[in-house]
Motif scaffolding. Structure first.
Motif, PDB file in Angstrom:
ATOM      1  N   GLN A 396       0.640  -1.276  -0.008  1.00 26.87           N
ATOM      2  CA  GLN A 396       0.140  -0.003   0.050  1.00 26.87           C
ATOM      3  C   GLN A 396       0.878   1.390  -0.026  1.00 26.87           C
ATOM      4  O   GLN A 396       1.755   1.269   0.643  1.00 26.87           O
ATOM      5  CB  GLN A 396      -0.971   0.048   1.265  1.00 26.87           C
ATOM      6  N   THR A 398       0.437   5.646  -0.046  1.00 21.31           N
ATOM      7  CA  THR A 398      -0.615   6.858  -0.084  1.00 21.31           C
ATOM      8  C   THR A 398       0.114   7.959  -0.658  1.00 21.31           C
ATOM      9  O   THR A 398       1.242   8.255  -0.889  1.00 21.31           O
ATOM     10  CB  THR A 398      -0.821   7.388   1.312  1.00 21.31           C
ATOM     11  N   SER A 415      -5.279   5.623  -0.988  1.00 23.60           N
ATOM     12  CA  SER A 415      -4.464   4.795  -0.915  1.00 23.60           C
ATOM     13  C   SER A 415      -4.591   3.740  -2.313  1.00 23.60           C
ATOM     14  O   SER A 415      -5.676   3.503  -2.573  1.00 23.60           O
ATOM     15  CB  SER A 415      -4.196   4.292   0.360  1.00 23.60           C
TER      16      SER A 415
END
Length: 429
Positions: A396, A398, A415
């Motif tokens: 992940q 952002t 995200s």
């Protein structure tokens, strides 16, 4: 004299027998060893400090603050935490020395550390079965070794994420990166993110890791993204630099290059640009105003960071290397959160050693990190099919932007898991 010698011999025998019985019964633990209830768990955190390249003193500082905090509230599941720190020196020998010290001190894990010299530090740890939890993610070995338990996707997901971020707004991209083995993987990863958005590959511009003069690279980046001479200027050129602490030096040179010419959009990744850097370079007037930044974690103003901020305030004791906005300190906090959650799964009277920690990491249910990452698990079924990075379990990222001197979430961008993009990328390690 004979009676005296016999008495002394008998006394030594009794003492030795008592000590042996005490060790068998678990009366106490040897310094640096593991122990049951009231015993000590030894771990290590290492990072480079005082070098001519990237330095991460906030990681070891955060580790010591965590040690003071957790021991002040009774330790972890009844065990006192002993944190060793080591200066990795940004060299293979320094990294190996830190790993050997962890072995000599019978550390049950190395936690929240930074080194680009993965081969140097992983080999000694693997030989002794010591798990490496939550490294910064700058070396490929952290995503290959069965003894490594990463908490983020490392540089690979950041760079692929930067390609995704820039691929939506740029027509041409130039990448300025270190001329190192670790740096050689960056163009492949950035291009994977760009290609996912139907973009052409970026220009690959190399620089010495400890350079103090980036004018040649600044000129080359400008030429690739704005055109030269009578050539029509390109509408949406972007320059991204991933140079660690030298990123600021590069962008200062870039800002001074041909001031009369329109400059492209600039960008970087967490670790090369941080909130503290923006503050130090002028806040709202910083040359990083408007820059795109790719991160692993929520923005530092998010309430999920409040527990960490309180620990830094109460237990860092004025150590100005520990910045709660710093990605190294944040990664170390998450890594120690993982360690704590794993140790809590043992019984209070159960000995804790490296073998048991490794087994629990391999077999346990997912670990929660208070919303800072997705739940983390390193079981076989959690591994990803990413060439060269099979142990990525958290892909992940952002997307952030510098607005009014603050790193904030980029409007309209959520995200994103970069694992599918990396699966499609060519092998880089």
């Amino acid at each position: 004299m004979t009676i005296s010698r016999r008495a002394a011999s008998l006394s030594r025998t009794v003492v030795a027998t008592a000590m042996g019985a005490c060790l068998v019964a678990g009366c106490g633990t040897l310094p640096g060893g593991s122990g049951g209830s009231g015993g000590t768990i030894t771990v290590m955190t290492f990072a480079p400090e005082g070098t001519g390249a990237t330095n991460m003193p906030g990681m070891t500082g955060m580790a010591k603050a965590y040690e003071r905090w957790v021991n002040a509230k009774g330790g972890i599941n009844g065990h006192k935490l002993r944190v060793l720190t080591c200066n990795e020196k940004n060299t293979p020998s320094g990294a190996a020395d830190c790993a050997r010290k962890a072995v000599a001190e019978k550390a049950v894990a190395v936690v929240g550390s930074y080194s680009q010299h993965g081969r140097a530090f992983m080999a000694p740890l693997e030989a002794e079965g010591i798990p490496f939890i939550g490294g910064y993610g700058v070396s490929s070995e952290e995503f290959q070794s069965p003894l490594s338990y990463p908490v983020n996707g490392g540089q690979s997901v950041l760079i692929a994420g930067a390609g995704h971020q820039l691929g939506r707004v740029c027509d041409q991209v130039a990448l300025v990166r270190p001329d190192t083995i670790a740096g050689d993987t960056l163009p492949v990863l950035l291009n994977a993110g760009l290609r996912a958005n139907k973009m052409a590959d970026a220009a690959d511009i190399r620089a010495a890791e400890d350079s103090a003069d980036f004018k040649p690279q600044a000129n080359e980046a400008l030429a690739h993204t704005t055109g030269t001479g009578k050539e029509k200027e390109k509408d949406k050129g972007c320059v991204t630099a991933v140079l660690g602490e030298r990123t600021e030096t590069f962008f200062d040179a870039f800002r001074r290059t041909e001031p009369q010419r329109r400059k492209p959009q600039i960008s970087s990744v967490l670790g090369s640009v941080s909130q503290s850097l923006v503050d130090r370079t002028g806040g709202r007037e910083s040359p990083f105003e408007g820059a795109y930044i790719t991160s692993w974690y929520p923005v530092s103003s998010d309430p999920v960071w409040e527990p960490m901020r309180k620990v830094v305030t109460d237990f860092a004791f004025g150590d100005d290397t520990v910045d709660p906005d710093d990605s190294g300190a944040q990664t170390t906090w998450i890594a120690y959160t993982v360690l704590s959650e794993i140790v809590k799964r043992f019984g209070e009277d159960e000995d804790v050693d490296a073998r048991k920690v490794k087994r629990s990491l391999n077999e346990s249910q997912p670990v929660k990190t208070g919303g800072l990452t997705p739940d983390l698990s390193w079981r076989y079924q959690d591994m990803r099919a990413v060439a060269g990075f099979p142990r990525i379990v958290n892909g992940q990222v952002t997307f952030q932007i510098v607005q009014s001197g603050r790193l904030v979430a980029q409007p309209g961008e959520k995200s994103l898991d970069m694992t599918p993009t990396l699966v499609q990328a060519p092998r880089t390690a």
